[in-house]
Enzyme design. Structure first.
Site, PDB file in Angstrom:
ATOM      1  N   GLU A  11       0.589  -0.647   0.047  1.00 57.12           N
ATOM      2  CA  GLU A  11      -0.330  -0.011   0.095  1.00 57.12           C
ATOM      3  C   GLU A  11       0.930   1.135   0.019  1.00 57.12           C
ATOM      4  O   GLU A  11       0.904   2.189  -0.564  1.00 57.12           O
ATOM      5  CB  GLU A  11      -0.875  -0.107   1.547  1.00 57.12           C
ATOM      6  CG  GLU A  11      -1.686   0.971   1.301  1.00 57.12           C
ATOM      7  CD  GLU A  11      -2.489   1.051   2.496  1.00 57.12           C
ATOM      8  OE1 GLU A  11      -2.137  -0.137   3.636  1.00 57.12           O
ATOM      9  OE2 GLU A  11      -2.817   2.424   3.034  1.00 57.12           O
ATOM     10  N   ASP A  14       0.517   3.933  -2.848  1.00 54.97           N
ATOM     11  CA  ASP A  14       0.034   5.189  -2.913  1.00 54.97           C
ATOM     12  C   ASP A  14       1.383   6.479  -3.292  1.00 54.97           C
ATOM     13  O   ASP A  14       0.771   7.222  -4.070  1.00 54.97           O
ATOM     14  CB  ASP A  14      -0.042   5.898  -1.766  1.00 54.97           C
ATOM     15  CG  ASP A  14       1.030   7.023  -1.115  1.00 54.97           C
ATOM     16  OD1 ASP A  14      -0.396   7.405  -0.972  1.00 54.97           O
ATOM     17  OD2 ASP A  14       2.166   7.169  -0.987  1.00 54.97           O
ATOM     18  N   ASP A  45      -7.370   0.901   1.003  1.00 49.60           N
ATOM     19  CA  ASP A  45      -5.999   0.347   1.047  1.00 49.60           C
ATOM     20  C   ASP A  45      -5.249  -0.627   0.096  1.00 49.60           C
ATOM     21  O   ASP A  45      -4.511  -0.796  -0.050  1.00 49.60           O
ATOM     22  CB  ASP A  45      -5.885   0.441   3.011  1.00 49.60           C
ATOM     23  CG  ASP A  45      -6.293   1.558   3.588  1.00 49.60           C
ATOM     24  OD1 ASP A  45      -5.813   2.347   2.692  1.00 49.60           O
ATOM     25  OD2 ASP A  45      -6.491   1.803   4.724  1.00 49.60           O
ATOM     26  N   GLU A  92      -5.750   0.460  -3.424  1.00 46.41           N
ATOM     27  CA  GLU A  92      -3.884   0.714  -3.685  1.00 46.41           C
ATOM     28  C   GLU A  92      -2.541  -0.073  -3.544  1.00 46.41           C
ATOM     29  O   GLU A  92      -1.122  -0.352  -4.533  1.00 46.41           O
ATOM     30  CB  GLU A  92      -3.190   1.755  -2.567  1.00 46.41           C
ATOM     31  CG  GLU A  92      -3.592   3.539  -2.542  1.00 46.41           C
ATOM     32  CD  GLU A  92      -3.122   3.994  -1.231  1.00 46.41           C
ATOM     33  OE1 GLU A  92      -3.661   5.505  -2.283  1.00 46.41           O
ATOM     34  OE2 GLU A  92      -3.149   3.855  -0.308  1.00 46.41           O
TER      35      GLU A  92
END
Lengths: 241, 241
Positions: free
Chosen positions: A51, A55, A123, A126
């Site tokens: 994650e 991001d 989350d 990502e």
């Protein structure tokens, strides 16, 4: 690279198919598996680190998309729209479109926690982007199916700029550069209900008035003032004169 | 692709050489030229858009570097260290190492503005990263020379964790998730000068005490409390229980 559990492998292949990627896509399956494993399954082997990568991946994908698609837009517009594209809300929506919840391994208490579901889905989404990026170290497995969503979202935003939250964008900017929050001073400048300029808002920063905006509501006036202040901030920063 | 002005082309080739990249590197020269052109030279054809891309590129490069190099670190540590690696201060330092100022086309008033120089150099440096990324759509022209700097910086940070600004990291997090600033309450809990626990700081958020830390100074106690609160925040977010 193939995966140890044939059922899980099949499941992950289905997701790749759903994303519209070719069957022979060079996916690193163990990474994709990890991206869809919640911390309640394993405190160490879960999606948290992917994650962290993802991001940055979604941010780069959105930046590149905007740069290629709207070469004439200002950097201020880019920033404000990117903020929407990479928001938890957008990512959770996309995760929903692909039914990511179905592929996510979660155990016990967390599975029943509907309140945490949006952030959990964002989350994991990502993390999936992180796993796909790390499979090839390019955006080749990401942009083909992500771009159409970005296209639709950015078109919607252009048609309804109120979706751009300039107050949030300004706040982030003043936090990063001055470690303070912008101050809003709002006055009712007209008594006429429905007047598009009924309220006047000012943005103050470090004892100085930065901008002014009007609107039919307090909120609209604040957004208008925030937009001017944000675009001014971005401009000042870039020319550094 | 080659560039129209042979002197500028030579200059840019020298920079590529300085970065340690091979002569035949597939650089898109017009992009690199743009990355090193300030808005005072051209209000439209300057580094602003490439800086927007580069901001995501450096973030991804740092994320990937940390993930590959320190597989055992927590995501909280990753986040805090990445914040240092991608900071304007770090980027301006790196720009200085490579003497980027010498390659940057700036005109008149801005050239004499030494106060704006740090942010100008950091911005141009990001733009160069953007141009190099867009030359191949990979990090191939970025990571070979950037990684050693990240390696050195992250080693220095590990040896002196005080360089990690957990107050900044926490503030960013509470802003993003609660739209508020954390509140610090500090008390002098020992009168002994030099006592490592002389001050006790607490972090309060939305009427609740999140953490507590001690230190020889107010600032150190606040950083200690911020660290605990930040790691707790990251953990809570990730498990979403």
């Amino acid at each position: 690279m193939s995966f140890q559990d044939p059922r899980r492998q099949k499941q992950l292949e289905k997701l790749i198919q759903k994303l519209g990627l070719p069957e022979q896509a060079s996916v690193k399956w163990p990474l994709l598996d990890l991206a869809l494993t919640h911390a309640t399954i394993s405190p160490t082997a879960n999606y948290e680190q992917l994650e962290f990568i993802g991001d940055s991946v979604v941010r780069l994908a959105a930046s590149e998309f905007l740069w290629e698609t709207y070469p004439d837009w200002s950097v201020g517009d880019f920033s404000a729209i990117r903020k929407v594209l990479v928001s938890d809300r957008t990512l959770a929506q996309l995760a929903n479109i692909y039914g990511l919840e179905r592929y996510l391994l979660v155990s016990g208490s967390a599975a029943g926690d509907t309140a945490g579901q949006t952030s959990r889905l964002a989350d994991a989404f990502e993390a999936v982007l992180g796993a796909l990026y790390l499979s090839t170290h390019t955006l080749e497995l990401v942009r083909p199916w992500l771009d159409p969503h970005f296209q639709q979202l950015s078109t919607e935003i252009r048609q309804d700029p109120a979706r751009l939250n300039y107050k949030d964008a300004l706040q982030e900017w003043t936090q990063a550069h001055y470690k303070v929050l912008p101050e809003y001073r709002v006055q009712e400048t007209s008594q006429i209900h429905g007047d598009a300029h009924r309220f006047t808002a000012e943005v103050w920063l470090q004892g100085q008035r930065w901008s002014q905006g009007t609107g039919h509501s307090k909120k609209a006036a604040e957004q208008a003032a925030a937009k001017d202040a944000f675009l001014l901030a971005i401009k000042t920063q870039q020319s550094s004169l």
